[in-house]
Structure formats: C-alpha cells, structure tokens
Write a protein that holds these residues in place. Structure first.
Motif, short mmCIF file in Angstrom:
data_model
loop_
_atom_site.label_atom_id
_atom_site.label_comp_id
_atom_site.label_asym_id
_atom_site.label_seq_id
_atom_site.Cartn_x
_atom_site.Cartn_y
_atom_site.Cartn_z
N LEU A 114 0.79 -1.17 0.05
CA LEU A 114 0.01 -0.02 -0.08
C LEU A 114 0.86 1.37 0.09
O LEU A 114 0.54 2.41 -0.65
N GLY A 115 1.84 1.21 0.80
CA GLY A 115 2.99 2.23 0.84
C GLY A 115 3.59 2.45 -0.57
O GLY A 115 3.68 3.85 -1.03
N SER A 116 3.78 1.58 -1.35
CA SER A 116 4.61 1.78 -2.62
C SER A 116 3.37 2.39 -3.60
O SER A 116 3.69 3.15 -4.52
N LEU A 117 2.22 1.87 -3.24
CA LEU A 117 1.08 2.42 -4.45
C LEU A 117 0.78 3.75 -4.10
O LEU A 117 0.38 4.54 -5.17
N THR A 118 0.85 4.14 -3.01
CA THR A 118 0.57 5.65 -2.53
C THR A 118 1.64 6.42 -2.40
O THR A 118 1.28 7.60 -2.24
N SER A 119 2.74 6.12 -2.96
CA SER A 119 3.93 7.00 -2.61
C SER A 119 4.04 8.08 -3.70
O SER A 119 3.54 7.60 -4.93
N LEU A 120 4.45 9.23 -3.79
CA LEU A 120 4.44 10.32 -4.48
C LEU A 120 5.78 10.37 -5.51
O LEU A 120 5.69 10.81 -6.47
N VAL A 121 6.75 9.22 -5.14
CA VAL A 121 8.09 9.05 -5.89
C VAL A 121 7.36 8.42 -6.93
O VAL A 121 6.90 7.18 -6.84
N PRO A 122 7.83 8.49 -8.49
CA PRO A 122 7.46 7.79 -9.31
C PRO A 122 8.52 6.44 -9.43
O PRO A 122 9.45 6.61 -9.60
N HIS A 123 7.97 5.45 -9.27
CA HIS A 123 8.84 4.23 -9.42
C HIS A 123 7.80 2.79 -9.45
O HIS A 123 6.52 2.95 -9.29
N GLY A 124 8.27 1.88 -9.83
CA GLY A 124 7.55 0.50 -10.01
C GLY A 124 6.99 -0.06 -8.55
O GLY A 124 7.67 0.44 -7.52
N VAL A 125 5.83 -0.58 -8.76
CA VAL A 125 5.29 -1.27 -7.33
C VAL A 125 5.95 -2.68 -7.28
O VAL A 125 5.93 -3.56 -8.26
N ALA A 126 6.31 -2.59 -6.16
CA ALA A 126 7.16 -3.89 -5.66
C ALA A 126 6.20 -4.66 -4.78
O ALA A 126 5.83 -4.21 -3.77
N ILE A 127 5.75 -5.76 -5.04
CA ILE A 127 5.04 -6.77 -3.95
C ILE A 127 5.87 -7.93 -3.49
O ILE A 127 6.13 -8.68 -4.47
N THR A 128 6.22 -7.67 -2.38
CA THR A 128 7.06 -8.71 -1.96
C THR A 128 6.30 -9.18 -0.56
O THR A 128 5.66 -8.91 0.10
N LEU A 129 6.50 -10.71 -0.48
CA LEU A 129 6.12 -11.63 0.60
C LEU A 129 7.17 -12.54 1.03
O LEU A 129 7.77 -13.09 0.36
N ARG A 130 7.46 -12.11 2.37
CA ARG A 130 8.54 -12.91 3.12
C ARG A 130 7.71 -14.15 3.44
O ARG A 130 6.68 -14.22 3.55
N MET A 131 8.46 -15.19 3.67
CA MET A 131 8.04 -16.57 4.13
C MET A 131 7.41 -16.34 5.65
O MET A 131 6.23 -16.75 5.77
N ILE A 132 7.83 -15.44 6.54
CA ILE A 132 7.22 -15.37 7.71
C ILE A 132 5.78 -14.72 7.50
O ILE A 132 4.95 -14.80 8.38
N ASP A 133 5.86 -13.63 6.55
CA ASP A 133 4.22 -13.19 6.31
C ASP A 133 3.44 -14.27 5.84
O ASP A 133 2.16 -14.14 6.31
N VAL A 134 3.78 -15.19 5.09
CA VAL A 134 2.98 -16.15 4.56
C VAL A 134 2.54 -17.26 5.73
O VAL A 134 1.65 -17.41 5.98
#
Length: 164
Positions: A114-134
């Motif tokens: 959500l932070g990368s989607l709402t960031s004002l800095v133009p850059h690609g969106v990175a969706i990362t899932l760590r194993m601990i998150d899963v």
C-alpha cells in the motif's frame, strides 16, 4: 442451567493471563515505537519507507485489529473458564478472534505494498511476501479450523445431552 464442575479452569486461567500480557505488550510495543526515538530493537517493527501516512494508518489499523482479536480470545477464554466447556458463546468468540487476527495480519502484510502504491515518488510497485508473512497468515487462517472443531464439539455435546 447449572454450571459443570470442570477441572480445566486453572489451565484456562493461566492461558487467559498469557493472552492479557500479550495484548498489553502489543499496546506497549506500539506506543514505544512511536513515542521514543528510534532504536535498533524497535526499528525492526517499523513498516514503511519514510513515514508514509498510508502505511502508518494501515499499521495502526492492523495493531488495533490484533488487539481486538486478543480481546475476543480473552473473552472466549473467560467464558470457557466460568462455564460449560462447549457453548455457542465460546464458538462465536473463537470465530471473531480468527476473523480479526486474519484480517489484521493481512492488513499488516499488505501495508508495505500500500505504501509503494501511494508513494509520490514515481517508481515501480514491488509486491514482496516474505516467508514469515505467509506463515503468519496461514497460522491466523488456521484459527478458523480450530473454531470449526469447537463448533462441531458443541454440536456433538448438544446431541449427547438431548439423548440423555
């Protein structure tokens, strides 16, 4: 309806105390993260890059949800300690706990995206899932299976009481 004499009440009381300590620790840790200057122990818990307000809001919602989940678990354990081991109130409490814990963990895991989607800095969106998150999501979702088992135990107990 008279109360059953149940020998597991002292164990449930100890588990309730652990849940209460976990809830208070969660609140204390969250407050320490925002009220104190950054230190290495608390810095690990920071969710987002550069203090994005959307990430901070998502983390606050996640922490509130986890606290509410622990509160539901504490209430279900209190009902278990003071009454019959298999009641609808306990099943409902466990289902609420499972829903709040799973939803809160999903919000916490989704906060950096959500932070990368709402960031004002133009850059690609990175969706990362760590194993601990899963693993955390799987553990929280497994609480639904525990609640379903308790619901089945309530149904069997009700059937057995109707036979006698």
């Amino acid at each position: 309806m008279e109360r059953a004499q149940w020998s597991g009440a002292p164990t449930v009381r100890r588990v309730r105390r652990v849940v209460q300590v976990l809830g208070l620790s969660l609140v204390a840790l969250y407050l320490a993260m925002w009220l104190r200057p950054p230190n290495p122990v608390v810095e690990v818990l920071r969710a987002g890059p550069g203090g994005n307000p959307w990430v901070e809001a998502a983390m606050l919602i996640g922490v509130i949800g986890l606290f509410a989940a622990l509160l539901q678990l504490e209430r279900a354990l209190a009902a278990l300690e003071h009454g019959f081991p298999f009641t609808g109130k306990i099943v409902t409490g466990f289902y609420r706990f499972a829903a709040l814990a799973s939803g809160s963990m999903f919000i916490v895991v989704a906060a950096p995206t959500l932070g990368s989607l709402t960031s004002l800095v133009p850059h690609g969106v990175a969706i990362t899932l760590r194993m601990i998150d899963v693993l955390l999501l799987v553990i929280c979702l497994s609480f639904f299976a525990v609640a379903a088992l308790i619901a089945e135990a309530v149904r069997i107990d009700r059937d057995n009481r109707s036979i006698v």
